[in-house]
Scaffold this motif. Structure first.
Motif, PDB file in Angstrom:
ATOM      1  N   GLN A 131     -20.335   7.236 111.444  1.00 33.25           N
ATOM      2  CA  GLN A 131     -21.558   7.933 111.043  1.00 33.25           C
ATOM      3  C   GLN A 131     -21.760   7.951 109.533  1.00 33.25           C
ATOM      4  OE1 GLN A 131     -23.733   8.990 113.474  1.00 33.25           O
ATOM      5  NE2 GLN A 131     -22.233   7.993 114.806  1.00 33.25           N
ATOM      6  N   ASN A 132     -20.829   7.318 108.807  1.00 34.16           N
ATOM      7  CA  ASN A 132     -20.924   7.225 107.342  1.00 34.16           C
ATOM      8  C   ASN A 132     -21.066   8.606 106.700  1.00 34.16           C
ATOM      9  OD1 ASN A 132     -20.957   5.751 104.930  1.00 34.16           O
ATOM     10  ND2 ASN A 132     -23.182   5.671 104.890  1.00 34.16           N
ATOM     11  N   TRP A 133     -20.197   9.535 107.102  1.00 32.31           N
ATOM     12  CA  TRP A 133     -20.241  10.885 106.557  1.00 32.31           C
ATOM     13  C   TRP A 133     -19.780  10.904 105.107  1.00 32.31           C
ATOM     14  CZ3 TRP A 133     -17.428  14.010 110.986  1.00 32.31           C
ATOM     15  CH2 TRP A 133     -18.328  14.196 112.049  1.00 32.31           C
ATOM     16  N   SER A 134     -20.494  11.610 104.279  1.00 30.33           N
ATOM     17  CA  SER A 134     -20.030  11.868 102.917  1.00 30.33           C
ATOM     18  C   SER A 134     -18.899  12.886 102.987  1.00 30.33           C
ATOM     19  CB  SER A 134     -21.169  12.417 102.059  1.00 30.33           C
ATOM     20  OG  SER A 134     -21.561  13.703 102.526  1.00 30.33           O
ATOM     21  N   VAL A 135     -18.191  13.080 101.866  1.00 26.96           N
ATOM     22  CA  VAL A 135     -17.120  14.074 101.835  1.00 26.96           C
ATOM     23  C   VAL A 135     -17.690  15.462 102.112  1.00 26.96           C
ATOM     24  CG1 VAL A 135     -15.359  15.162 100.393  1.00 26.96           C
ATOM     25  CG2 VAL A 135     -15.763  12.703 100.216  1.00 26.96           C
ATOM     26  N   ARG A 136     -18.887  15.723 101.588  1.00 19.19           N
ATOM     27  CA  ARG A 136     -19.514  17.033 101.785  1.00 19.19           C
ATOM     28  C   ARG A 136     -19.817  17.286 103.259  1.00 19.19           C
ATOM     29  NH1 ARG A 136     -25.057  19.063  98.718  1.00 19.19           N
ATOM     30  NH2 ARG A 136     -25.132  21.152  99.627  1.00 19.19           N
ATOM     31  N   VAL A 137     -20.351  16.273 103.948  1.00 17.41           N
ATOM     32  CA  VAL A 137     -20.659  16.421 105.378  1.00 17.41           C
ATOM     33  C   VAL A 137     -19.373  16.582 106.179  1.00 17.41           C
ATOM     34  CG1 VAL A 137     -21.609  15.250 107.401  1.00 17.41           C
ATOM     35  CG2 VAL A 137     -22.858  15.189 105.238  1.00 17.41           C
ATOM     36  N   LEU A 138     -18.369  15.784 105.848  1.00 16.79           N
ATOM     37  CA  LEU A 138     -17.083  15.902 106.544  1.00 16.79           C
ATOM     38  C   LEU A 138     -16.502  17.298 106.369  1.00 16.79           C
ATOM     39  CD1 LEU A 138     -14.597  14.686 108.009  1.00 16.79           C
ATOM     40  CD2 LEU A 138     -13.743  14.013 105.750  1.00 16.79           C
ATOM     41  N   ASP A 139     -16.550  17.819 105.151  1.00 16.35           N
ATOM     42  CA  ASP A 139     -15.996  19.144 104.878  1.00 16.35           C
ATOM     43  C   ASP A 139     -16.722  20.209 105.695  1.00 16.35           C
ATOM     44  OD1 ASP A 139     -14.364  21.071 103.303  1.00 16.35           O
ATOM     45  OD2 ASP A 139     -16.328  21.683 102.557  1.00 16.35           O
ATOM     46  N   ARG A 140     -18.053  20.131 105.748  1.00 20.44           N
ATOM     47  CA  ARG A 140     -18.798  21.135 106.520  1.00 20.44           C
ATOM     48  C   ARG A 140     -18.468  21.032 108.005  1.00 20.44           C
ATOM     49  NH1 ARG A 140     -22.976  21.869 109.900  1.00 20.44           N
ATOM     50  NH2 ARG A 140     -23.996  23.916 109.777  1.00 20.44           N
ATOM     51  N   ASN A 141     -18.388  19.803 108.521  1.00 21.84           N
ATOM     52  CA  ASN A 141     -18.122  19.637 109.945  1.00 21.84           C
ATOM     53  C   ASN A 141     -16.732  20.138 110.330  1.00 21.84           C
ATOM     54  OD1 ASN A 141     -20.631  18.584 110.484  1.00 21.84           O
ATOM     55  ND2 ASN A 141     -19.997  16.454 110.247  1.00 21.84           N
ATOM     56  N   ILE A 142     -15.761  19.930 109.449  1.00 19.67           N
ATOM     57  CA  ILE A 142     -14.418  20.449 109.723  1.00 19.67           C
ATOM     58  C   ILE A 142     -14.420  21.972 109.615  1.00 19.67           C
ATOM     59  CG2 ILE A 142     -12.036  20.545 108.885  1.00 19.67           C
ATOM     60  CD1 ILE A 142     -12.324  17.618 108.045  1.00 19.67           C
ATOM     61  N   SER A 143     -15.070  22.494 108.580  1.00 16.21           N
ATOM     62  CA  SER A 143     -15.102  23.944 108.357  1.00 16.21           C
ATOM     63  C   SER A 143     -15.807  24.685 109.486  1.00 16.21           C
ATOM     64  CB  SER A 143     -15.794  24.259 107.025  1.00 16.21           C
ATOM     65  OG  SER A 143     -15.079  23.697 105.945  1.00 16.21           O
ATOM     66  N   THR A 144     -16.803  24.031 110.096  1.00 21.14           N
ATOM     67  CA  THR A 144     -17.528  24.676 111.196  1.00 21.14           C
ATOM     68  C   THR A 144     -16.996  24.247 112.570  1.00 21.14           C
ATOM     69  OG1 THR A 144     -19.239  22.937 111.154  1.00 21.14           O
ATOM     70  CG2 THR A 144     -19.640  24.902 109.826  1.00 21.14           C
ATOM     71  N   LEU A 145     -15.790  23.693 112.585  1.00 23.70           N
ATOM     72  CA  LEU A 145     -15.110  23.335 113.840  1.00 23.70           C
ATOM     73  C   LEU A 145     -16.001  22.491 114.749  1.00 23.70           C
ATOM     74  CD1 LEU A 145     -13.327  26.728 114.698  1.00 23.70           C
ATOM     75  CD2 LEU A 145     -12.533  24.856 113.232  1.00 23.70           C
ATOM     76  N   TYR A 146     -16.608  21.475 114.164  1.00 21.69           N
ATOM     77  CA  TYR A 146     -17.508  20.580 114.902  1.00 21.69           C
ATOM     78  C   TYR A 146     -16.839  20.077 116.180  1.00 21.69           C
ATOM     79  CZ  TYR A 146     -20.980  16.727 115.266  1.00 21.69           C
ATOM     80  OH  TYR A 146     -21.974  15.879 115.673  1.00 21.69           O
ATOM     81  N   TYR A 147     -15.636  19.560 116.051  1.00 21.57           N
ATOM     82  CA  TYR A 147     -14.923  18.982 117.196  1.00 21.57           C
ATOM     83  C   TYR A 147     -14.711  20.017 118.295  1.00 21.57           C
ATOM     84  CZ  TYR A 147     -11.021  16.945 119.833  1.00 21.57           C
ATOM     85  OH  TYR A 147     -10.204  16.482 120.826  1.00 21.57           O
ATOM     86  N   GLN A 148     -14.274  21.215 117.909  1.00 16.74           N
ATOM     87  CA  GLN A 148     -14.002  22.256 118.889  1.00 16.74           C
ATOM     88  C   GLN A 148     -15.274  22.770 119.547  1.00 16.74           C
ATOM     89  OE1 GLN A 148     -12.643  21.908 115.943  1.00 16.74           O
ATOM     90  NE2 GLN A 148     -10.474  22.424 115.946  1.00 16.74           N
ATOM     91  N   ARG A 149     -16.412  22.639 118.844  1.00 18.91           N
ATOM     92  CA  ARG A 149     -17.660  23.158 119.394  1.00 18.91           C
ATOM     93  C   ARG A 149     -18.344  22.198 120.361  1.00 18.91           C
ATOM     94  NH1 ARG A 149     -21.782  24.061 115.604  1.00 18.91           N
ATOM     95  NH2 ARG A 149     -20.741  22.861 113.989  1.00 18.91           N
ATOM     96  N   TYR A 315     -25.301  32.454 109.908  1.00 23.36           N
ATOM     97  CA  TYR A 315     -24.437  32.549 108.728  1.00 23.36           C
ATOM     98  C   TYR A 315     -23.223  31.651 108.947  1.00 23.36           C
ATOM     99  CZ  TYR A 315     -21.592  35.397 111.849  1.00 23.36           C
ATOM    100  OH  TYR A 315     -20.831  35.818 112.909  1.00 23.36           O
ATOM    101  N   LEU A 316     -22.481  31.403 107.884  1.00 25.72           N
ATOM    102  CA  LEU A 316     -21.284  30.579 107.992  1.00 25.72           C
ATOM    103  C   LEU A 316     -20.090  31.488 108.249  1.00 25.72           C
ATOM    104  CD1 LEU A 316     -20.195  27.694 107.796  1.00 25.72           C
ATOM    105  CD2 LEU A 316     -19.746  28.106 105.375  1.00 25.72           C
ATOM    106  N   PRO A 317     -19.554  31.489 109.466  1.00 25.75           N
ATOM    107  CA  PRO A 317     -18.434  32.383 109.790  1.00 25.75           C
ATOM    108  C   PRO A 317     -17.119  31.816 109.266  1.00 25.75           C
ATOM    109  CG  PRO A 317     -18.971  31.032 111.676  1.00 25.75           C
ATOM    110  CD  PRO A 317     -19.967  30.664 110.603  1.00 25.75           C
ATOM    111  N   THR A 318     -16.102  32.635 109.282  1.00 23.94           N
ATOM    112  CA  THR A 318     -14.765  32.129 108.991  1.00 23.94           C
ATOM    113  C   THR A 318     -14.300  31.303 110.194  1.00 23.94           C
ATOM    114  OG1 THR A 318     -13.631  34.028 109.981  1.00 23.94           O
ATOM    115  CG2 THR A 318     -14.252  34.202 107.642  1.00 23.94           C
ATOM    116  N   GLU A 319     -13.255  30.517 110.013  1.00 22.46           N
ATOM    117  CA  GLU A 319     -12.748  29.715 111.129  1.00 22.46           C
ATOM    118  C   GLU A 319     -12.278  30.620 112.271  1.00 22.46           C
ATOM    119  OE1 GLU A 319     -10.045  26.587 110.428  1.00 22.46           O
ATOM    120  OE2 GLU A 319     -11.281  25.600 108.922  1.00 22.46           O
ATOM    121  N   ALA A 320     -11.691  31.764 111.924  1.00 23.08           N
ATOM    122  CA  ALA A 320     -11.215  32.687 112.959  1.00 23.08           C
ATOM    123  C   ALA A 320     -12.389  33.259 113.745  1.00 23.08           C
ATOM    124  CB  ALA A 320     -10.406  33.810 112.318  1.00 23.08           C
ATOM    125  N   GLU A 321     -13.451  33.643 113.041  1.00 25.69           N
ATOM    126  CA  GLU A 321     -14.644  34.175 113.705  1.00 25.69           C
ATOM    127  C   GLU A 321     -15.275  33.117 114.609  1.00 25.69           C
ATOM    128  OE1 GLU A 321     -16.306  37.414 110.411  1.00 25.69           O
ATOM    129  OE2 GLU A 321     -16.842  35.288 110.236  1.00 25.69           O
TER     130      GLU A 321
END
Length: 339
Positions: A131-149, A315-321
């Motif tokens: 998907q040619n993700w930039s570092v910024r997109v990758l960081d957001r997707n990891i932070s928002t648990l994209y895979y788990q969602r 809003y952007l929750p914490t990973e635990a939330e």
């Protein structure tokens, strides 16, 4: 002749140079990433061949850092060398018989190293490349648990050893809950569905990324006319991978059975009046502030593979939330599947 228009040969030469620079950057990036991996490997080997006394590994890094900085300049601090070591240890098993992707930069790999789950990390690598993700997109997707969602990973777990038939690829493109912090919706006051819709349109590129891969925008307030009435669908997209239309209805309240009935009607209506030959059945997504397990079980959501009720977080929750929200949504999915 337009004096401001460049001759074709100048534009073509500029393109040649631009492409050459891009290739050179990619080649240099790939070489440096490979070098960092090899450095990490050599550090680990040296540590394993050394003594068992405390601090021996740190001493190696200190001496090596001083030598490299003296010879090659900045960029080889004690911290950097520890990261190279971690890089090798993180990817040594995954890289057996493979090469590190030249499409990912060192910054990509630095972020990926902080993903503890091996399967998730491999998925993020694959998606970042394709998907040619930039570092910024990758960081957001990891932070928002994209895979788990992703609903597919939830359903695979939920339907294991059950008799519920596997759904088609649609599940692999739906995430629950949706994280819409980029809309900057007010946290302390209510907002209307029209304001919600406008915020999505104003941030359409980011919303498409949150929806997943393969989505393109089709219409806003899509007008559907029948023999007896006029209807307006909030948002319509097309997914060129799934080859189907995707209807998104927006609600700024907890889900109701009327909302689900409306979405079901819109999906049936769109299939009947707008879907063309070659299109797969239309998918409907209801974005709401809260889902409900009872409605999931006793409404048309139950075992309907074309309808999805998704909670959204403004809003952007914490990973635990977010992990807790994912677990709560799994219970809703269980009710929808009748498990």
């Amino acid at each position: 002749m337009d004096i401001y228009r460049q001759p074709d040969y100048i534009s073509e030469i500029k393109l040649i140079l631009s492409q050459a620079r891009k290739k050179a950057y990619t080649a240099i990036n790939a070489a440096m990433v490979e070098a960092y991996w090899q450095i990490g490997k050599r550090i680990v080997e040296e540590e394993q061949n050394g003594t068992d006394r405390a601090g021996y590994g740190d001493e190696i890094l200190k001496v090596l850092s001083e030598a490299l900085i003296h010879e090659f300049g900045k960029g080889f601090s004690h911290t950097s060398l520890k990261n190279f070591k971690k890089f090798y240890l993180t990817f040594r098993e995954e890289q057996k018989g493979q090469t590190l992707s030249a499409q990912l930069s060192w910054s990509h790999y630095e972020r990926l190293m902080r993903v503890p789950d091996t399967e998730a990390r491999a998925w993020y690598i694959s998606e970042a490349v394709t998907q040619n993700w930039s570092v910024r997109v990758l960081d957001r997707n990891i932070s928002t648990l994209y895979y788990q969602r992703l609903l597919s990973s939830q359903k695979k777990e939920l339907t294991k050893d059950s008799e519920v038939p596997e759904t088609h690829m649609t599940d692999e493109f739906i995430k629950n809950p949706a994280v819409l912090e980029f809309l900057k919706l007010p946290a302390n006051k209510s907002y209307t569905e029209q304001e919600f819709e406008q915020a999505l349109i104003d941030n359409l590129q980011q919303f498409l990324l949150e929806l997943g891969k393969g989505f393109s925008f089709v219409a806003r307030q899509k007008h559907i006319r029948t023999e007896t009435a006029d209807f307006y669908i909030d948002l319509v997209f097309y997914n060129y991978i799934l080859k189907c239309f995707v209807i998104v209805e927006l609600k700024t309240n907890k889900i109701t059975h009327q909302d689900i009935g409306q979405l079901d009607m819109y999906v049936r209506m769109y299939d009947d009046l707008e879907r063309t030959e070659g299109d797969n059945p239309t998918v409907g997504i209801l974005l709401c502030t809260e889902t409900d397990s009872t409605i999931a079980r006793y409404s048309v959501l139950h075992e309907n593979k074309q309808l999805f009720a998704n909670k959204y977080l403004a809003y952007l929750p914490t990973e635990a939330e977010l992990a807790a929200e994912i677990e709560r949504e799994k219970l809703v999915i269980k009710q929808q599947l009748g498990l």
